[in-house]
Each structure stands twice: as structure tokens, then as C-alpha cells.
Design a protein around this motif. Structure first.
Motif, PDB file in Angstrom:
ATOM      1  N   ILE A  56      10.927  11.653   0.677  1.00 38.64           N
ATOM      2  CA  ILE A  56      11.210  11.369  -0.738  1.00 38.64           C
ATOM      3  C   ILE A  56      11.985  10.054  -0.904  1.00 38.64           C
ATOM      4  CG2 ILE A  56      13.262  12.875  -0.588  1.00 38.64           C
ATOM      5  CD1 ILE A  56      12.839  13.596  -3.518  1.00 38.64           C
ATOM      6  N   TYR A 101      10.701  13.986  -8.988  1.00 37.99           N
ATOM      7  CA  TYR A 101      10.101  14.298  -7.690  1.00 37.99           C
ATOM      8  C   TYR A 101      11.150  15.038  -6.861  1.00 37.99           C
ATOM      9  CZ  TYR A 101       7.077  13.311  -3.599  1.00 37.99           C
ATOM     10  OH  TYR A 101       6.239  13.400  -2.516  1.00 37.99           O
ATOM     11  N   CYS A 109       0.461   9.973   6.375  1.00 37.68           N
ATOM     12  CA  CYS A 109       0.274  10.521   5.034  1.00 37.68           C
ATOM     13  C   CYS A 109      -0.730  11.667   5.085  1.00 37.68           C
ATOM     14  CB  CYS A 109      -0.204   9.447   4.069  1.00 37.68           C
ATOM     15  SG  CYS A 109      -0.425  10.052   2.370  1.00 37.68           S
ATOM     16  N   THR A 157      14.541  12.556  -6.621  1.00 41.83           N
ATOM     17  CA  THR A 157      14.402  11.125  -6.925  1.00 41.83           C
ATOM     18  C   THR A 157      14.943  10.851  -8.322  1.00 41.83           C
ATOM     19  OG1 THR A 157      12.473  10.911  -5.504  1.00 41.83           O
ATOM     20  CG2 THR A 157      12.637   9.316  -7.291  1.00 41.83           C
ATOM     21  N   TYR A 181       0.883  -1.174   0.000  1.00 40.10           N
ATOM     22  CA  TYR A 181       0.000   0.000   0.000  1.00 40.10           C
ATOM     23  C   TYR A 181       0.919   1.221   0.000  1.00 40.10           C
ATOM     24  CZ  TYR A 181      -3.961   2.952   1.406  1.00 40.10           C
ATOM     25  OH  TYR A 181      -4.955   3.908   1.459  1.00 40.10           O
ATOM     26  N   PHE A 218       4.060   6.103  -4.701  1.00 41.26           N
ATOM     27  CA  PHE A 218       5.336   6.248  -5.414  1.00 41.26           C
ATOM     28  C   PHE A 218       4.919   6.465  -6.862  1.00 41.26           C
ATOM     29  CE2 PHE A 218       9.919   4.225  -5.438  1.00 41.26           C
ATOM     30  CZ  PHE A 218      10.420   5.352  -6.050  1.00 41.26           C
ATOM     31  N   TYR A 219       4.567   7.740  -7.137  1.00 44.38           N
ATOM     32  CA  TYR A 219       3.905   8.078  -8.407  1.00 44.38           C
ATOM     33  C   TYR A 219       4.758   7.779  -9.628  1.00 44.38           C
ATOM     34  CZ  TYR A 219      -0.279  10.203  -6.383  1.00 44.38           C
ATOM     35  OH  TYR A 219      -1.491  10.413  -5.757  1.00 44.38           O
ATOM     36  N   GLU A 220       6.058   7.608  -9.439  1.00 41.32           N
ATOM     37  CA  GLU A 220       6.912   7.210 -10.546  1.00 41.32           C
ATOM     38  C   GLU A 220       6.460   5.880 -11.149  1.00 41.32           C
ATOM     39  OE1 GLU A 220       7.813   8.716  -7.858  1.00 41.32           O
ATOM     40  OE2 GLU A 220       9.558   9.987  -8.165  1.00 41.32           O
ATOM     41  N   PHE A 260       4.579  12.919   2.190  1.00 41.63           N
ATOM     42  CA  PHE A 260       5.133  13.322   0.897  1.00 41.63           C
ATOM     43  C   PHE A 260       6.504  13.981   1.007  1.00 41.63           C
ATOM     44  CE2 PHE A 260       2.277  16.986   1.837  1.00 41.63           C
ATOM     45  CZ  PHE A 260       3.096  18.078   1.567  1.00 41.63           C
ATOM     46  N   GLN A 288       9.503  -0.596  -3.909  1.00 43.13           N
ATOM     47  CA  GLN A 288       8.299   0.222  -3.777  1.00 43.13           C
ATOM     48  C   GLN A 288       8.365   1.171  -2.578  1.00 43.13           C
ATOM     49  OE1 GLN A 288       8.459  -3.135  -3.698  1.00 43.13           O
ATOM     50  NE2 GLN A 288       6.853  -4.059  -2.436  1.00 43.13           N
ATOM     51  N   ASN A 289       9.233   0.886  -1.624  1.00 45.61           N
ATOM     52  CA  ASN A 289       9.371   1.771  -0.474  1.00 45.61           C
ATOM     53  C   ASN A 289      10.510   2.783  -0.627  1.00 45.61           C
ATOM     54  OD1 ASN A 289       8.086  -0.930   0.731  1.00 45.61           O
ATOM     55  ND2 ASN A 289       7.359   0.846   1.882  1.00 45.61           N
ATOM     56  N   LEU A 309       4.425   6.920  10.368  1.00 43.39           N
ATOM     57  CA  LEU A 309       4.393   7.644   9.087  1.00 43.39           C
ATOM     58  C   LEU A 309       2.951   8.071   8.853  1.00 43.39           C
ATOM     59  CD1 LEU A 309       6.067   8.260   6.303  1.00 43.39           C
ATOM     60  CD2 LEU A 309       4.674   6.410   5.426  1.00 43.39           C
ATOM     61  N   ILE A 316       6.265   1.966  11.177  1.00 43.46           N
ATOM     62  CA  ILE A 316       7.213   1.298  10.277  1.00 43.46           C
ATOM     63  C   ILE A 316       8.595   1.189  10.922  1.00 43.46           C
ATOM     64  CG2 ILE A 316       8.293   1.361   7.990  1.00 43.46           C
ATOM     65  CD1 ILE A 316       5.913   2.894   6.937  1.00 43.46           C
TER      66      ILE A 316
HETATM   67  N1  MTE Z   1       8.758   9.827  -3.224  1.00 45.20           N
HETATM   68  C1  MTE Z   1       8.696   9.805  -4.553  1.00 45.20           C
HETATM   69  N2  MTE Z   1       9.830   9.862  -5.261  1.00 45.20           N
HETATM   70  N3  MTE Z   1       7.519   9.701  -5.228  1.00 45.20           N
HETATM   71  C2  MTE Z   1       6.316   9.655  -4.546  1.00 45.20           C
HETATM   72  O1  MTE Z   1       5.259   9.584  -5.197  1.00 45.20           O
HETATM   73  N4  MTE Z   1       5.199   9.674  -2.358  1.00 45.20           N
HETATM   74  C3  MTE Z   1       5.293  10.228  -1.002  1.00 45.20           C
HETATM   75  C4  MTE Z   1       6.530   9.723  -0.274  1.00 45.20           C
HETATM   76  N5  MTE Z   1       7.704   9.758  -1.112  1.00 45.20           N
HETATM   77  C5  MTE Z   1       6.345   9.692  -3.123  1.00 45.20           C
HETATM   78  C6  MTE Z   1       7.611   9.759  -2.494  1.00 45.20           C
HETATM   79  C7  MTE Z   1       4.100   9.982  -0.195  1.00 45.20           C
HETATM   80  S1  MTE Z   1       2.686  10.867  -0.595  1.00 45.20           S
HETATM   81  C8  MTE Z   1       4.108   9.128   0.888  1.00 45.20           C
HETATM   82  S2  MTE Z   1       2.769   8.992   1.929  1.00 45.20           S
HETATM   83  C9  MTE Z   1       5.285   8.267   1.162  1.00 45.20           C
HETATM   84  O2  MTE Z   1       6.301   8.400   0.162  1.00 45.20           O
HETATM   85  C10 MTE Z   1       4.841   6.820   1.234  1.00 45.20           C
HETATM   86  O3  MTE Z   1       5.922   6.001   1.612  1.00 45.20           O
HETATM   87  P1  MTE Z   1       5.674   4.413   1.679  1.00 45.20           P
HETATM   88  O4  MTE Z   1       5.089   3.997   0.360  1.00 45.20           O
HETATM   89  O5  MTE Z   1       7.032   3.824   1.935  1.00 45.20           O
HETATM   90  O6  MTE Z   1       4.718   4.175   2.815  1.00 45.20           O
END
Ligand code: MTE
Length: 337
Positions: A254, A208, A152, A187, A93, A96-98, A251, A236-237, A150, A160
Motif C-alpha cells: 500500500i 485504500y 503484481c 492511504t 508504469y 495507484f488507482y487514486e 496490491f 506515483q510510487n 515486485l 526495484i
Molecule cells: N496503493 C494504493 N494506495 N493504491 C493502489 O492503487 N496499487 C497496488 C500497490 N499499492 C495501489 C497501491 C498495486 S496493484 C501494485 S502492483 C503496486 O502498488 C504497484 O506499485 P508501483 O506502482 O510502485 O510499482
């Protein structure tokens, strides 16, 4: 009050929810017992989102959590004893919009990113500029485990167990000059490996970007994570190295960092660039300052389900006020949100 995120403009994925983010079902966030007990797993959770983490779960079966084991020191003074989110929840869950805007996309697609070798470019107002192999950047530092909350901006949270190094140690070793007032992070930008960066619908101007004021970055809580549950981070993390700033909305934390730049001016940061009236540079967790479209007074502590939504009160600075409130003592946090 009590307002939840609603369906919004399709151009703003962190703002829109095709399916509301709070509608996470039990089967999507699998309890810890599940991956420790394969039979229960097979019987109980053949739902889609659990299925997408199957490779990780099966590897977990073989020797616990996947990834390379890390040597680290536990840091109880920097850890909460609240219940940790199970590994499958933390790794299935994600934002990570990339790799896409769906919470399951990072787990589905982030393996396309290669994280070894990894180089970090250090730039700007410091003595030790240059391109560093990640190992060299980390070598002088002892790894620590810190169990952080953490939170959001979308009003969910998890506990975590990170492994990593204090950001302050790494930054100090790069010898910032007196002109360094901010530190900026980027990023990886590689559309070949990151399908979200190829998407026509992306609202983010890649890469990002994030940043901290120098005193925030040097705070003892700011952390560079390289691991999770004692093993190297899954992609993914934010593998192989990501920021964790536990008193700020997620957010700011990063992922997959390739650039660190010391700056005199405040850097532009991704979510602030997209919607400055909704996402500020500071982004301190604050139940007194609502998001324009939803309340920040409460959060869903994950894992949760429709029958046990697990709403809890949000605490100012995500409960880290003792360590960080002094950083903002003269600031109006409703203005500097
Ligand atoms: N970092 C990058 N490069 N791209 C992202 O989309 N999303 C952020 C942050 N870091 C993001 C990012 C957001 S909105 C959150 S809540 C956390 O990463 C989520 O971290 P997790 O997926 O390890 O819980």
C-alpha cells in the motif's frame, strides 16, 4: 494454463484491461541507457508514455535520478542481483488507482498530491498511539537499500531498489500490546488531490486499505519504503512512505500511508472487499493457485516488449520462501489465497 487477463467488466479496472497490461511496448518502458543519454532518448523514444515522463527524465539528466538524496546502507543479504528495472520503467508504469486506472495515470497526475508535511496516525492496540510527523516516525531508524522483486497479481514483475526501514523496527517502536494480532494501513483519502477518488467509476471504497498478520508484518522482509534508486520516492510510487511486502502480490504494498492501526481482528482490505473470490487477504505469490481468470504460473519481467515479452516462471512466495514459508506451514494456501 497460459491464460492471460482478458477484457472484463468495466466496473473492475484491475480486472479489465482497456489495453491488456501485457501489451506494453518497448517505447513505454524505456531502457536505462535512454535517460542517461539524452541524444539517444530524443532519437529513440518520442512515444507517448515516454513523453509523459519527460519532466522526470530531464531532471534525471541534470543530476541522475530526481528527488532528495538519502543516506542508506546497502543490504546485500536482502537484495537480489537480478537486473534492476530502469528508473523510468519503475516510475511510469504504475498501479495507484487514486490517480486513475491507466498505468500512465499515476505518473501523469500524482504530482497533485502534496507530501510535505506528512503525518501518520498510529492507533489501536499499542502503547504509542498518536499523530506522528513522518520525520519523527523515521528518525530512530537507519535507512537501508533492499533490491526486491515486485510481482503484481496482473502477472508482471519488476526488480526495484527501494530505500527505507524494516517495518518490524517501526512497529516495535510503537509497542504493540499482546492483543495486536494484525496491523492495518490506510492511504491518504483526499479527493481534492487525488482525481481517481473523485471518479464516479471507481470500484474502490476509499481510502485504500491493506493489512498484514502481525507475524507477517514483523518478518524481516517487510519494509517501509521512502525512496527509490537512492532518492526520495516520486509520488506515483507511493510517496512519502509505502509498504513493500515482496513475497505477496503487489496490491498488498500500500502506498502513501497515513494510518497504522494495530488490531485484534483481521481488517478488511480493499481488493478483498471488491472481489473476495479473486483477491484474498493473504495474496502470497503462488504459481500453484491461479487467479480465477488467468494463470499465475508465469509473469512478464519488465521492461519487456512485444518482440521480447520476457515471460519467466513465477516462483512460490516470489522466491522468498526461505524467509517466509514457515509463516504458512499449517495453512492450505489454495483456501487462504
Ligand atoms: N496503493 C494504493 N494506495 N493504491 C493502489 O492503487 N496499487 C497496488 C500497490 N499499492 C495501489 C497501491 C498495486 S496493484 C501494485 S502492483 C503496486 O502498488 C504497484 O506499485 P508501483 O506502482 O510502485 O510499482
Amino acid at each position: 494454463s497460459g491464460q492471460l487477463p482478458q477484457v472484463m467488466n468495466w466496473r473492475f479496472p484491475m480486472l479489465i484491461k482497456r489495453r491488456p497490461s501485457w501489451a506494453l511496448s518497448e517505447s513505454e518502458v524505456t531502457p536505462e541507457s535512454v535517460y542517461l543519454n539524452r541524444r539517444k532518448f530524443m532519437a529513440g523514444t518520442m512515444a507517448s508514455a515516454a513523453a509523459l515522463t519527460m519532466p522526470a527524465l530531464l531532471k534525471a539528466e541534470e543530476g541522475g535520478i530526481p528527488g532528495d538524496a538519502l543516506q542508506y546502507k546497502a543490504m546485500p543479504a536482502f537484495s537480489t542481483d537480478e537486473k534492476k528495472a530502469p528508473y523510468p520503467a519503475i516510475t511510469s508504469y504504475n498501479n495507484f488507482y487514486e490517480f486513475g486506472t491507466d498505468k500512465g495515470d499515476p505518473a501523469r497526475y500524482a504530482d497533485a498530491m502534496s507530501v510535505d508535511p506528512w503525518s501518520v496516525s498510529v492507533e489501536g492496540e499499542c502503547a504509542k498511539t498518536g499523530a506522528y510527523a513522518l520525520e519523527d516516525l523515521l528518525k530512530p531508524h537507519q535507512y537501508q537499500e533492499r533490491i526486491y522483486r515486485l510481482r503484481c497479481v496482473e502477472a508482471w514483475s519488476m526488480v526495484i531498489p527501494w530505500v527505507g526501514v524494516p517495518l518490524a523496527e517501526v512497529l516495535a517502536s510503537l509497542q504493540p500490546t499482546s492483543k495486536a494480532k494484525y496491523v492495518y494501513f490506510e492511504t491518504l483519502h483526499d479527493p481534492d488531490q487525488m482525481r481517481g477518488q473523485r471518479s464516479m467509476f471507481s470500484v474502490i471504497d476509499w481510502p485504500y486499505r491493506e493489512g498484514l498478520r502481525m507475524d507477517e508484518a514483523m518478518n524481516e522482509l517487510s519494509f517501509l519504503a521512502i525512496g527509490l534508486y537512492g532518492k526520495t520516492l516520486p509520488n506515483q510510487n507511493g510517496a512519502p512512505i509505502r509498504l513493500v511486502v515482496p513475497w505477496k502480490y503487489g496490491f498488498k504494498s500500500i502506498k502513501s500511508i497515513v494510518r497504522i492501526r494495530f488490531m485484534e481482528e483481521r481488517p478488511k482490505t480493499s481488493w478483498e472487499m471488491i472481489a473476495p473470490e479473486e483477491y484474498g487477504f493473504y495474496a502470497n505469490v503462488n504459481p500453484e493457485v491461479d487467479h480465477p481468470r488467468w494463470s499465475q504460473k508465469r509473469e512478464r519481467r519488465l521492461p519487456s516488449g512485444l518482440l521480447s515479452p520476457n515471460w519467466i516462471e513465477t516462483v512460490k512466495f516470489n522466491g522468498y520462501g526461505e524467509q517466509v514459508a514457515h509463516l504458512y506451514k499449517d495453512m492450505d494456501l489454495s483456501r487462504y489465497y
